[in-house]
Design a protein around this motif. Structure first.
Motif, PDB file in Angstrom:
ATOM      1  N   ASP A 650       0.853  -1.195   0.000  1.00 11.88           N
ATOM      2  CA  ASP A 650       0.000   0.000   0.000  1.00 11.88           C
ATOM      3  C   ASP A 650       0.883   1.237   0.000  1.00 11.88           C
ATOM      4  OD1 ASP A 650      -2.973  -0.937   0.568  1.00 11.88           O
ATOM      5  OD2 ASP A 650      -1.656  -2.165   1.811  1.00 11.88           O
ATOM      6  N   GLU A 715      -4.046   6.340  -2.121  1.00 12.98           N
ATOM      7  CA  GLU A 715      -3.488   5.029  -1.805  1.00 12.98           C
ATOM      8  C   GLU A 715      -3.449   4.155  -3.052  1.00 12.98           C
ATOM      9  OE1 GLU A 715      -4.870   3.551   2.365  1.00 12.98           O
ATOM     10  OE2 GLU A 715      -6.519   4.723   1.516  1.00 12.98           O
ATOM     11  N   HIS A 717      -3.067   0.377  -3.799  1.00 19.85           N
ATOM     12  CA  HIS A 717      -3.174  -0.881  -3.062  1.00 19.85           C
ATOM     13  C   HIS A 717      -3.053  -2.075  -3.994  1.00 19.85           C
ATOM     14  CE1 HIS A 717      -4.650  -4.019  -0.417  1.00 19.85           C
ATOM     15  NE2 HIS A 717      -5.617  -4.296  -1.272  1.00 19.85           N
TER      16      HIS A 717
END
Length: 749
Positions: A650, A715, A717
């Motif tokens: 992440d 983010e 991910h």
């Protein structure tokens, strides 16, 4: 004439009014032995005794002396101030604090009064110096106990063999915990004494011995106390079962181990609750255990630094698998091997103790070879017992240097040699021949074990004027030393000035520690340990806006002031980093001062006084981007020379818009090792997905964003998660957890 004076008896003539000097010595043989060990230690380590506060042995810029001295100093200072010694904010100071794994607790505690009285350098040298006579003395007491007083000369020789071994002499280069070997023979002595004479006094002595040996260095708890204890208990429970199982003997052993563990636990309890990043680092580093295993030939060939034989053996050692040849400094000596091996075959010498020592030596030898057998750097054969014991049992997999178990072999051979010498001395009719024999074998053993040409090479300690000025500055500010590399000198200077360091050298440096530099922007490119992008004389400095995968809107000076960095120093000794001087001069102007220290230029920039800092507002239409969590530390480069950063799982970007509202995010992503599905989130809400179906193939993605005012969190991910390259790429040394690479991050347009 008759003389009335009574005759003087022969008895009165033979008994002088002042006791004979030799009789006094005979009544105190142990103190005499200690005196000889002290004298020999002063001679062999000469001229250290006259340089206690001014010089170090093995104190080069990259030596471990400075780092170990800092840990010794910090432990005592933390206790004095009521702080947790396992944590410090003096290094990696961009973080609130970091966990520091202090494995040599005993020196930190015992040497603190000497640090306060005489300084850290003198205390460090004292800890090194006293390890020699104490190692000799306790081995002598152990050998005398096993020999039952039959030959104190042979016992003295055993102490000499152990104290001045190749292993011990080599560790004086800076491994303070590992040089503290003196309590290991003391522990074995008390272990054997409790078996022979069960009782609570000997149980308490054994408990103390366990604590002293275990607190000398954590490695000795795993690599000496553990194998010696297990072997001894198995031996006692089988070969000597009639006495061992007779109650209350087992209870006394239980008491001893309980006392030892109770004494150690408060000091080592933090190892049971490691920070996640430090635990990960420990786990990664334990995977290179094979590179720190003993090569079979290291037991049979003199050390390459030996002044007499090193020229012959150095080419062989050059092929060994170990990164650090100090881990192969385990040669016992041909004489010691011979004396040890013949002991079980000599008449009136063979007994249970000799066979106990033979089994102990064999155990230490096999374990020191590590999980696989190495011969001249070649790994051959099936897994060895180490792989199943230290690779499987709880806590033991964190130890990664099996060659250090060789100390069990060294001690065992020294004790076996005492039995052989006892037999030889008993066959000599004149005491003079015995003294010549003992002197000769000790000289030969020392010649085989030396790892330096006498006198002991030492290096003067120099504190540059710049650090005296830093020490005189008041206020809370940090010091940035460039390049951010593995020098431990900075830690030593910190003992003097006691200001917080942006860099550092933790026992187990973690990704979180190194990433703290990258998150400050600009600093990641100075991290020589993590960044391949700083190679080629800083060509990455030509990247638009700075050396980063996204544009930078702050200047280098603004970053320094924002981070409360009051001083910047640059060392210029290495040509590969000559670009650093040019870069800092362009950013900060000419240095405030400079000096030459041991042939190396030290440049200093003073940024004080530091005003209260407010980040400049982001210009309309621009965006301030900074790294968040989840990245692997350090910049890298792709094949085409462009900068990249690696994501564990992440990767976070912190974005502050100059103009809030709709905009676009574009970036290039490269899946590593396998296909990757990457979810893109803005402030926790999904904004799109990237389907990376082909590993190692870069592709560009673009997303629409709506950025509210203030700082936003983007983010990246990985749905599949990260992988360790070492598990999937042949011959890869990379233990990091990586999912994908990111390049060319742009917002706007």
């Amino acid at each position: 004439m008759i003389d009335a004076t009574p005759p003087i008896s022969q008895e009165k003539i033979a008994a002088p009014s002042v006791p004979d000097f030799r009789m006094r010595l005979a009544r105190h043989p142990h103190w005499l032995a200690m005196a000889f060990y002290i004298g020999l230690s002063l001679v062999i380590t000469f001229p250290l005794i006259f340089q206690m506060g001014t010089h170090l042995h093995g104190s080069g810029a990259y030596g471990d002396s400075y780092q170990n001295m800092w840990y010794m100093w910090w432990y005592g200072r933390a206790l004095e101030q009521g702080l947790d010694p396992s944590r410090s904010n003096l290094m990696y100071a961009l973080l609130p604090d970091v966990q520091v794994l202090i494995s040599s607790v005993l020196n930190g505690v015992l040497m603190w009064p000497f640090v306060r009285l005489f300084g850290a350098v003198a205390a460090f040298n004292l800890a090194v110096l006293i390890s020699f006579p104490l190692a000799g003395f306790w081995t002598y007491r152990l050998a005398d106990f096993l020999l039952e007083g039959r030959s104190r000369g042979a016992a003295f020789a055993a102490g000499f063999f152990f104290a001045f071994s190749t292993y011990h002499l080599s560790r004086t280069e800076g491994h303070l915990g590992l040089v503290t070997v003196q309590w290991l023979p003391f522990y074995l002595w008390r272990l054997m004494a409790l078996q022979r004479r069960p009782g609570w006094p000997n149980a308490l002595w054994l408990g103390l011995g366990l604590a002293l040996a275990g607190l000398s260095d954590l490695y000795y708890l795993g690599y000496f106390v553990f194998p010696v204890t297990v072997f001894a208990l198995v031996w006692f429970a089988t070969v000597e079962r009639r006495t061992f199982w007779r109650w209350p003997t087992p209870g006394y052993f239980g008491l001893a181990f309980g006392v030892g563990l109770a004494l150690m636990t408060p000091f080592y309890s933090f190892f049971l609750k490691l920070d996640a990043d430090v635990s990960q680092s420990v786990s990664y580093l334990s995977n290179d255990v094979r590179d720190f295993s003993a090569d079979l030939l290291a037991f049979l060939l003199p050390d390459p630094q030996n002044p007499f034989f090193g020229g012959l053996t150095a080419p062989v050692y050059a092929n060994f698998k170990s990164f650090y040849l100090i881990e192969e400094a385990i040669f016992p000596g041909y004489l010691l091997i011979l004396l040890g091996l013949v002991a079980p075959w000599l008449p009136r010498v063979r007994n249970r103790v000799v066979f106990f020592l033979a089994g102990l030596i064999a155990t230490g030898f096999v374990l020191a070879l590590g999980p696989r057998l190495h011969i001249a750097g070649n790994e051959i054969g099936p897994n060895l017992p180490y792989a199943y014991i230290y690779g499987k049992l709880p806590l033991l997999p964190t130890f990664r240097a099996p060659s250090r178990i060789s100390l069990v072999v060294q001690l065992g051979l020294a004790l076996m040699a005492a039995f052989s010498l006892t037999w030889m001395l008993s066959r000599l009719k004149r005491p003079l021949w015995g003294w010549l024999l003992l002197g000769g074998v000790m000289v030969v053993a020392l010649v085989e074990s030396l790892v330096f040409s006498p006198p002991l090479p030492t290096d003067p300690i120099v504190i540059p004027q710049a650090y005296r000025e830093i020490a005189a500055e008041s206020g809370d500010f940090k010091v940035l030393e460039l390049p951010l590399d593995s020098r431990s000198q900075s830690l030593f200077y910190q003992i003097f000035h006691q200001k917080r360091l942006i860099g550092g050298e933790a026992t187990r440096s973690s990704n979180r520690m190194s990433l703290s530099w990258d998150q400050a922007t600009y600093l990641g490119m100075f991290n020589t340990a993590e960044s391949s992008a700083v190679i080629n004389n800083g060509q990455v400095l030509n990247a638009p806006g700075g050396s980063e995968i996204f544009p930078l809107d702050l200047t280098f000076r603004q970053m320094l002031v924002e981070s409360k960095i009051g001083y910047v120093t640059v060392r210029t000794s290495r040509k590969a980093f000559a670009w650093i001087e040019d870069y800092v001069v362009r950013q900060l102007g000419p240095p405030t001062s400079q000096e030459v220290v041991k042939g190396e230029r030290l440049l200093v920039w003073r940024l004080l006084p530091l005003a209260t800092y407010t980040p400049p507002p982001v210009a309309a239409g621009n965006y301030r981007i900074r790294l968040g969590e989840g990245w692997n530390a350090g910049l890298g480069k792709s094949d085409d020379g462009r900068l990249l950063r690696l994501v564990s799982q992440d990767g976070q970007l912190q974005v502050t818009p100059g103009t809030p509202g709709p905009t676009n995010l574009s970036l290039q992503v490269t899946p590593y090792i396998r296909p990757q599905t990457i979810e893109v989130r803005l402030n926790g809400q999904p904004v799109g997905r990237i389907e990376g179906k082909e590993p190692w193939k870069p592709f560009t993605a673009r997303f629409a964003l709506n950025l509210p005012p203030g700082q936003n969190l983007i983010e990246l991910h990985s749905v599949e998660g990260c992988l360790h390259p070492v598990d999937y790429i042949p011959n890869s040394p990379d233990f990091r957890c990586i999912s994908f690479a990111v390049q060319d991050v742009r917002i706007g347009g």
